[in-house]
Design a protein around this motif. Structure first.
Motif, PDB file in Angstrom:
ATOM      1  N   ARG A  90       0.362  -1.151   0.284  1.00  0.00           N
ATOM      2  CA  ARG A  90      -0.285   0.169   0.159  1.00  0.00           C
ATOM      3  C   ARG A  90       0.491   1.143   0.159  1.00  0.00           C
ATOM      4  O   ARG A  90       0.845   1.910  -0.828  1.00  0.00           O
ATOM      5  N   ILE A 177      -8.175   2.325  -2.288  1.00  0.00           N
ATOM      6  CA  ILE A 177      -7.241   2.913  -1.180  1.00  0.00           C
ATOM      7  C   ILE A 177      -8.527   3.863  -0.500  1.00  0.00           C
ATOM      8  O   ILE A 177      -8.649   3.885   0.645  1.00  0.00           O
ATOM      9  N   TYR A 189      -5.108  -8.669   1.639  1.00  0.00           N
ATOM     10  CA  TYR A 189      -5.345  -7.660   1.230  1.00  0.00           C
ATOM     11  C   TYR A 189      -4.901  -7.268  -0.674  1.00  0.00           C
ATOM     12  O   TYR A 189      -5.285  -6.575  -1.417  1.00  0.00           O
TER      13      TYR A 189
END
Length: 250
Positions: A90, A177, A189
């Motif tokens: 991320r 996100i 994820y």
């Protein structure tokens, strides 16, 4: 050409102690890959996820020995502590600025791909699923098959492998996100991103990929990890099929 620019995110965690030879082989191949013509405007984000062995030093030495043009393409960061694969990837997504983004495992398993074939078609999403299933032990193959089957059935999608390494349009990832506030474990994820994209109005394809490493995949699944995967699955199910059902209906 900005159209074909991509960012390749490469996470590392204790790779030196897992297999020193494999790590050095991967970095040697990566050096050549960075210099290939189709990567002329590609960017590489290398992230050490708080390694406690010599992985950090090996990566730093690798970058130091690159030539000037190669170094321009690299952004290297290191997490202060081990934050997990989900957090690390991320972080890479948030730092990326190109049209496309992908991840590349540092275990020297996935072949180095010429993504121009897919970016030139302006596809939103590409899944590179493993074609040589003999790499799995019987137990690992059963778990992986069941994992994908559960997602396919629960979310009414059709994919060979929900955990496949993928190529994404960055703007779609940034949008997901921003909307997602679920704190998932590393593997889930990626499953969340794939599920939400497959339930959106996008163009995508799956590409069978022959994984090159001769190692056998048999990562031990602990009770703690299993419970985490189940919890993540429930959270994604509630998010996609109940709370935001109207958003993920295609």
């Amino acid at each position: 050409c900005v159209f074909n620019m991509i960012t390749i995110i490469i996470p590392f965690y204790n790779e030196e102690s897992k297999n020193k030879k494999s790590l050095r082989s991967f970095l040697k191949a990566l050096s050549k890959y960075i210099s290939l013509n189709f990567n002329k405007k590609s960017q590489f984000i290398l992230i050490d996820d708080g390694s406690t062995d010599k992985t950090l030093q090996v990566i730093q030495a690798f970058i130091k020995n690159l030539d000037k043009n190669q170094k321009k393409k690299i952004l290297f960061i290191s997490n202060d502590t081990n934050r997990g694969l989900g957090y690390t990837i991320r972080k890479g997504f948030e730092l990326a600025k190109t049209k496309y983004v992908t991840t590349l495992p540092s275990d020297n398993d996935l072949p180095f791909i010429n993504y121009k074939k897919f970016t030139s078609k302006n596809l939103d999403f590409v899944m590179f699923y493993r074609s040589n299933m003999e790499k799995y032990t019987r137990g690992r193959l059963i778990l992986s098959t069941l994992f994908t089957l559960f997602y396919n059935v629960a979310f009414d999608i059709k994919t060979h492998y929900i955990q496949a390494t993928c190529l994404y349009k960055l703007k779609l990832i940034k949008k997901l996100i921003k909307k997602s506030n679920i704190k998932l474990s590393g593997t889930s994820y990626l499953a969340e991103l794939a599920t939400k994209l497959l339930r959106s109005n996008i163009t995508f394809t799956e590409e069978p990929t022959y994984y090159k490493n001769k190692s056998t995949i048999d990562r031990t699944v602990s009770l703690k990890n299993l419970l985490m995967v189940i919890k993540d699955f429930i959270l994604i199910y509630i998010d996609v099929n109940i709370i935001n059902k109207s958003q993920y209906k295609k």
